[in-house]
Scaffold this motif. Sequence first.
Motif, PDB file in Angstrom:
ATOM      1  N   VAL A 140      29.181  34.272  39.891  1.00 26.72           N
ATOM      2  CA  VAL A 140      29.492  33.565  38.650  1.00 26.72           C
ATOM      3  C   VAL A 140      30.653  34.283  37.980  1.00 26.72           C
ATOM      4  O   VAL A 140      30.696  35.523  37.972  1.00 26.72           O
ATOM      5  N   PHE A 141      31.600  33.516  37.437  1.00 30.14           N
ATOM      6  CA  PHE A 141      32.684  34.121  36.676  1.00 30.14           C
ATOM      7  C   PHE A 141      32.724  33.452  35.307  1.00 30.14           C
ATOM      8  O   PHE A 141      32.877  32.236  35.205  1.00 30.14           O
ATOM      9  N   LEU A 142      32.530  34.259  34.257  1.00 26.87           N
ATOM     10  CA  LEU A 142      32.491  33.719  32.899  1.00 26.87           C
ATOM     11  C   LEU A 142      33.840  33.908  32.214  1.00 26.87           C
ATOM     12  O   LEU A 142      34.470  34.965  32.346  1.00 26.87           O
ATOM     13  N   THR A 143      34.274  32.892  31.494  1.00 32.17           N
ATOM     14  CA  THR A 143      35.519  32.988  30.722  1.00 32.17           C
ATOM     15  C   THR A 143      35.219  32.541  29.286  1.00 32.17           C
ATOM     16  O   THR A 143      34.103  32.113  28.996  1.00 32.17           O
ATOM     17  N   GLY A 144      36.209  32.627  28.415  1.00 32.08           N
ATOM     18  CA  GLY A 144      36.010  32.175  27.042  1.00 32.08           C
ATOM     19  C   GLY A 144      37.293  32.298  26.255  1.00 32.08           C
ATOM     20  O   GLY A 144      38.163  33.098  26.608  1.00 32.08           O
ATOM     21  N   LYS A 145      37.413  31.490  25.198  1.00 28.69           N
ATOM     22  CA  LYS A 145      38.621  31.543  24.366  1.00 28.69           C
ATOM     23  C   LYS A 145      38.692  32.902  23.668  1.00 28.69           C
ATOM     24  O   LYS A 145      37.682  33.420  23.205  1.00 28.69           O
ATOM     25  N   GLU A 146      39.918  33.415  23.565  1.00 28.69           N
ATOM     26  CA  GLU A 146      40.128  34.738  22.982  1.00 28.69           C
ATOM     27  C   GLU A 146      39.521  34.875  21.583  1.00 28.69           C
ATOM     28  O   GLU A 146      38.856  35.857  21.269  1.00 28.69           O
ATOM     29  N   GLU A 147      39.765  33.855  20.746  1.00 25.93           N
ATOM     30  CA  GLU A 147      39.286  33.898  19.355  1.00 25.93           C
ATOM     31  C   GLU A 147      37.761  33.985  19.297  1.00 25.93           C
ATOM     32  O   GLU A 147      37.206  34.743  18.522  1.00 25.93           O
ATOM     33  N   VAL A 148      37.126  33.200  20.133  1.00 23.90           N
ATOM     34  CA  VAL A 148      35.661  33.158  20.136  1.00 23.90           C
ATOM     35  C   VAL A 148      35.107  34.506  20.605  1.00 23.90           C
ATOM     36  O   VAL A 148      34.171  35.055  20.027  1.00 23.90           O
ATOM     37  N   GLY A 186      44.885  44.714  35.115  1.00 24.25           N
ATOM     38  CA  GLY A 186      46.116  45.259  35.679  1.00 24.25           C
ATOM     39  C   GLY A 186      45.941  46.475  36.567  1.00 24.25           C
ATOM     40  O   GLY A 186      46.880  46.897  37.231  1.00 24.25           O
ATOM     41  N   ARG A 187      44.742  47.051  36.608  1.00 22.26           N
ATOM     42  CA  ARG A 187      44.583  48.287  37.390  1.00 22.26           C
ATOM     43  C   ARG A 187      44.677  47.999  38.895  1.00 22.26           C
ATOM     44  O   ARG A 187      44.438  46.868  39.342  1.00 22.26           O
ATOM     45  N   LEU A 188      44.994  49.056  39.657  1.00 22.26           N
ATOM     46  CA  LEU A 188      45.202  48.868  41.093  1.00 22.26           C
ATOM     47  C   LEU A 188      43.889  48.755  41.856  1.00 22.26           C
ATOM     48  O   LEU A 188      43.762  47.961  42.790  1.00 22.26           O
ATOM     49  N   THR A 189      42.904  49.573  41.464  1.00 22.24           N
ATOM     50  CA  THR A 189      41.633  49.581  42.203  1.00 22.24           C
ATOM     51  C   THR A 189      40.670  48.560  41.619  1.00 22.24           C
ATOM     52  O   THR A 189      40.322  48.643  40.438  1.00 22.24           O
ATOM     53  N   SER A 190      40.247  47.618  42.441  1.00 23.95           N
ATOM     54  CA  SER A 190      39.268  46.599  42.038  1.00 23.95           C
ATOM     55  C   SER A 190      39.534  46.008  40.661  1.00 23.95           C
ATOM     56  O   SER A 190      38.701  46.115  39.763  1.00 23.95           O
ATOM     57  N   PRO A 191      40.690  45.382  40.462  1.00 22.29           N
ATOM     58  CA  PRO A 191      40.954  44.800  39.145  1.00 22.29           C
ATOM     59  C   PRO A 191      40.007  43.637  38.845  1.00 22.29           C
ATOM     60  O   PRO A 191      39.400  43.089  39.764  1.00 22.29           O
ATOM     61  N   LEU A 192      39.894  43.322  37.555  1.00 15.71           N
ATOM     62  CA  LEU A 192      39.112  42.152  37.157  1.00 15.71           C
ATOM     63  C   LEU A 192      39.808  40.890  37.671  1.00 15.71           C
ATOM     64  O   LEU A 192      40.950  40.623  37.311  1.00 15.71           O
ATOM     65  N   ARG A 193      39.112  40.170  38.562  1.00 12.25           N
ATOM     66  CA  ARG A 193      39.664  38.943  39.160  1.00 12.25           C
ATOM     67  C   ARG A 193      38.547  37.927  39.314  1.00 12.25           C
ATOM     68  O   ARG A 193      37.400  38.304  39.543  1.00 12.25           O
ATOM     69  N   GLN A 194      38.932  36.677  39.275  1.00  9.76           N
ATOM     70  CA  GLN A 194      37.944  35.632  39.530  1.00  9.76           C
ATOM     71  C   GLN A 194      37.738  35.526  41.038  1.00  9.76           C
ATOM     72  O   GLN A 194      38.694  35.296  41.768  1.00  9.76           O
ATOM     73  N   PRO A 195      36.499  35.727  41.542  1.00  4.30           N
ATOM     74  CA  PRO A 195      36.303  35.566  42.990  1.00  4.30           C
ATOM     75  C   PRO A 195      36.629  34.123  43.395  1.00  4.30           C
ATOM     76  O   PRO A 195      36.327  33.191  42.645  1.00  4.30           O
ATOM     77  N   GLU A 196      37.233  33.965  44.546  1.00  2.00           N
ATOM     78  CA  GLU A 196      37.653  32.620  44.988  1.00  2.00           C
ATOM     79  C   GLU A 196      36.505  31.628  45.020  1.00  2.00           C
ATOM     80  O   GLU A 196      36.665  30.460  44.708  1.00  2.00           O
ATOM     81  N   ASP A 197      35.335  32.123  45.440  1.00  2.05           N
ATOM     82  CA  ASP A 197      34.202  31.228  45.642  1.00  2.05           C
ATOM     83  C   ASP A 197      33.219  31.252  44.474  1.00  2.05           C
ATOM     84  O   ASP A 197      32.036  30.985  44.641  1.00  2.05           O
ATOM     85  N   ALA A 198      33.739  31.542  43.266  1.00  2.00           N
ATOM     86  CA  ALA A 198      32.822  31.685  42.120  1.00  2.00           C
ATOM     87  C   ALA A 198      32.555  30.363  41.401  1.00  2.00           C
ATOM     88  O   ALA A 198      33.398  29.459  41.398  1.00  2.00           O
ATOM     89  N   LEU A 199      31.385  30.299  40.796  1.00  2.00           N
ATOM     90  CA  LEU A 199      31.076  29.243  39.835  1.00  2.00           C
ATOM     91  C   LEU A 199      31.680  29.720  38.510  1.00  2.00           C
ATOM     92  O   LEU A 199      31.274  30.751  37.979  1.00  2.00           O
TER      93      LEU A 199
END
Length: 230
Positions: A140-148, A186-199
């Motif tokens: 699962v990958f969760l996102t949200g508006k910056e303000e919220v 932005g970090r080189l090791t295991s950066p925060l990324r949305q997994p390709e196969d995520a909900l």
Amino acid sequence: VIITIDGPIATGKTTIAKNLAGKIGFIYFETGAMYRCATLALIRAGIDFRDEQMVADFMSHYDFDMRIHRRECRYYLENQDVTEEIRGHPVTNAVSAIAALPVVRQRLVAIQRTMAEGINAVFEGRDMGTAVFPNAYLKVFLTGKEEVRARRRYEEVCRRFPLEAEQITYEQVKREIAERDAYDTGRLTSPLRQPEDALVIDTSDMTIDEVVQLVIDYKDDMKVAQESKE
Ligand code: C5P
């Protein structure tokens, strides 16, 4: 079975992971707290974060404890309960820089994989679906508006740390969130990324219960689809 939940700050990851785990009878792990414990331990030991060799020596024998108390997970360093302290400003300010160090990640990833052996668990963090458990059953990958997200985090600081909240404004919290997310992405090791196969779920306009239910429904649909294939 491993379920991973990743995403930027204040998307509801921790509460959602905890509620989801409770509902489906899985164990729940909050890996951000593990990075926070390591950060506090390094601060307390007076280690210069820029000295990679010193950090590596320290991490080679580093460990922490987790104990369940009144259904809440509490974190311990050398037998002292640090659950509140790891949420405070000094640790929050330093954690992303520490979490970017490969020697720190190697140690914590090894601990996380050991914890996951042979159990049903929800792991929540930044790199769970991409680096730590690339073969997870459900990502699962969760996102949200910056303000919220900034509003949520500011309200959390006011609730948990009223003294700190007197020194800090909403604008400051918003800026700090953006900085920490940028660092994690932005970090080189295991950066925060949305997994390709995520909900992917945008939690801005959803309640915790709605998000949890959405994940459970998705998981049930996966199970049905799998059974019909067999
Ligand atoms: O989730 P939380 O905000 O408590 O995490 C604190 C920090 O720990 C994050 O900003 C990130 O730098 C780091 N972290 C990480 N990988 C994880 C979990 C957290 O790098 N799996």
